[in-house]
Design a protein around this motif. Structure first.
Motif, PDB file in Angstrom:
ATOM      1  N   ALA A 123       0.831  -1.210   0.000  1.00  0.00           N
ATOM      2  CA  ALA A 123       0.000   0.000   0.000  1.00  0.00           C
ATOM      3  C   ALA A 123       0.865   1.260   0.000  1.00  0.00           C
ATOM      4  O   ALA A 123       0.508   2.276  -0.606  1.00  0.00           O
ATOM      5  CB  ALA A 123      -0.919  -0.003   1.206  1.00  0.00           C
ATOM      6  N   ASN A 124       2.019   1.173   0.692  1.00  0.00           N
ATOM      7  CA  ASN A 124       2.944   2.298   0.747  1.00  0.00           C
ATOM      8  C   ASN A 124       4.165   2.100  -0.139  1.00  0.00           C
ATOM      9  O   ASN A 124       5.103   2.899  -0.096  1.00  0.00           O
ATOM     10  CB  ASN A 124       3.391   2.538   2.189  1.00  0.00           C
ATOM     11  N   ASN A 125       4.128   1.007  -0.921  1.00  0.00           N
ATOM     12  CA  ASN A 125       5.170   0.793  -1.931  1.00  0.00           C
ATOM     13  C   ASN A 125       6.575   0.757  -1.320  1.00  0.00           C
ATOM     14  O   ASN A 125       7.511   1.372  -1.860  1.00  0.00           O
ATOM     15  CB  ASN A 125       5.108   1.907  -2.984  1.00  0.00           C
ATOM     16  N   THR A 126       6.712   0.041  -0.212  1.00  0.00           N
ATOM     17  CA  THR A 126       7.994   0.019   0.491  1.00  0.00           C
ATOM     18  C   THR A 126       8.371  -1.409   0.862  1.00  0.00           C
ATOM     19  O   THR A 126       7.531  -2.188   1.298  1.00  0.00           O
ATOM     20  CB  THR A 126       7.949   0.875   1.762  1.00  0.00           C
ATOM     21  N   LEU A 127       9.653  -1.716   0.686  1.00  0.00           N
ATOM     22  CA  LEU A 127      10.239  -2.988   1.096  1.00  0.00           C
ATOM     23  C   LEU A 127      11.120  -2.721   2.311  1.00  0.00           C
ATOM     24  O   LEU A 127      11.803  -1.692   2.366  1.00  0.00           O
ATOM     25  CB  LEU A 127      11.081  -3.557  -0.034  1.00  0.00           C
ATOM     26  N   TYR A 128      11.108  -3.652   3.265  1.00  0.00           N
ATOM     27  CA  TYR A 128      11.900  -3.492   4.484  1.00  0.00           C
ATOM     28  C   TYR A 128      12.801  -4.701   4.712  1.00  0.00           C
ATOM     29  O   TYR A 128      12.512  -5.808   4.275  1.00  0.00           O
ATOM     30  CB  TYR A 128      10.992  -3.345   5.706  1.00  0.00           C
ATOM     31  N   LEU A 129      13.876  -4.444   5.443  1.00  0.00           N
ATOM     32  CA  LEU A 129      14.688  -5.527   5.992  1.00  0.00           C
ATOM     33  C   LEU A 129      15.029  -5.133   7.429  1.00  0.00           C
ATOM     34  O   LEU A 129      15.832  -4.221   7.647  1.00  0.00           O
ATOM     35  CB  LEU A 129      15.967  -5.761   5.184  1.00  0.00           C
ATOM     36  N   GLN A 130      14.373  -5.790   8.365  1.00  0.00           N
ATOM     37  CA  GLN A 130      14.665  -5.572   9.783  1.00  0.00           C
ATOM     38  C   GLN A 130      15.828  -6.475  10.169  1.00  0.00           C
ATOM     39  O   GLN A 130      15.741  -7.695  10.011  1.00  0.00           O
ATOM     40  CB  GLN A 130      13.444  -5.892  10.639  1.00  0.00           C
ATOM     41  N   MET A 131      16.889  -5.867  10.669  1.00  0.00           N
ATOM     42  CA  MET A 131      18.097  -6.612  11.007  1.00  0.00           C
ATOM     43  C   MET A 131      18.363  -6.483  12.498  1.00  0.00           C
ATOM     44  O   MET A 131      18.637  -5.380  12.983  1.00  0.00           O
ATOM     45  CB  MET A 131      19.286  -6.081  10.197  1.00  0.00           C
ATOM     46  N   ASN A 132      18.263  -7.579  13.206  1.00  0.00           N
ATOM     47  CA  ASN A 132      18.502  -7.615  14.651  1.00  0.00           C
ATOM     48  C   ASN A 132      19.740  -8.453  14.954  1.00  0.00           C
ATOM     49  O   ASN A 132      20.200  -9.225  14.117  1.00  0.00           O
ATOM     50  CB  ASN A 132      17.296  -8.196  15.369  1.00  0.00           C
ATOM     51  N   SER A 133      20.248  -8.303  16.162  1.00  0.00           N
ATOM     52  CA  SER A 133      21.419  -9.069  16.604  1.00  0.00           C
ATOM     53  C   SER A 133      22.537  -9.012  15.571  1.00  0.00           C
ATOM     54  O   SER A 133      23.120 -10.039  15.205  1.00  0.00           O
ATOM     55  CB  SER A 133      21.018 -10.530  16.871  1.00  0.00           C
ATOM     56  N   LEU A 134      22.816  -7.831  15.116  1.00  0.00           N
ATOM     57  CA  LEU A 134      23.807  -7.669  14.057  1.00  0.00           C
ATOM     58  C   LEU A 134      25.198  -8.093  14.513  1.00  0.00           C
ATOM     59  O   LEU A 134      25.574  -7.923  15.684  1.00  0.00           O
ATOM     60  CB  LEU A 134      23.834  -6.223  13.570  1.00  0.00           C
ATOM     61  N   LYS A 135      25.946  -8.643  13.574  1.00  0.00           N
ATOM     62  CA  LYS A 135      27.297  -9.131  13.817  1.00  0.00           C
ATOM     63  C   LYS A 135      28.270  -8.381  12.906  1.00  0.00           C
ATOM     64  O   LYS A 135      27.879  -7.909  11.840  1.00  0.00           O
ATOM     65  CB  LYS A 135      27.373 -10.630  13.520  1.00  0.00           C
TER      66      LYS A 135
END
Length: 127
Positions: free
Chosen positions: A75-87
């Motif tokens: 609907a908002n024309n957006t792709l996400y990548l949530q990145m947790n516990s980054l190394k």
């Protein structure tokens, strides 16, 4: 072709989180599968994650499973990548990409399946 613009990269300490966003320029991508790839210094670009056009199917490379989450808001024309516990080994330039063909059933992992790419956003993780 869809032109893509990534944002959300930055410098973070190990264990921290970032959320990357990808927005197309000039047209919608809601009918296309999307993916995230990354390229670390001195290495080949590699697949990170992908999502089909409806958001009902996702794939992840083994090294990010359980830590990264791909999602899309058509609907908002957006792709996400949530990145947790980054190394520190997540340090790379992250690229979003759009599938060459709309409404493809199977989620793709190969670079050759994706026809439109963004310029990339740098993610740096310090130890």
């Amino acid at each position: 072709q869809v032109q893509l613009v990534e944002s959300g990269g930055g410098l973070v300490q190990a264990g921290g989180s970032l959320r990357l966003s990808c927005v197309p320029s000039g047209r919608t991508f809601s009918s296309y599968a999307m993916g995230w790839f990354r390229q670390a210094p001195g290495k080949e670009r590699e697949f990170v994650s992908s999502i089909n056009w409806s958001g009902s199917s996702t794939l992840y490379t083994n090294s990010v499973k359980g830590r990264f989450t791909i999602s899309r808001d058509n609907a908002n024309n957006t792709l996400y990548l949530q990145m947790n516990s980054l190394k520190p080994e997540d340090t790379a330039v992250y690229y979003c990409a759009a599938d060459r063909f709309p409404y493809r059933t199977l989620v793709q992992t190969s670079e050759t399946a994706f026809g439109s790419w963004g310029q990339g956003t740098q993610v740096s993780v310090s130890s």
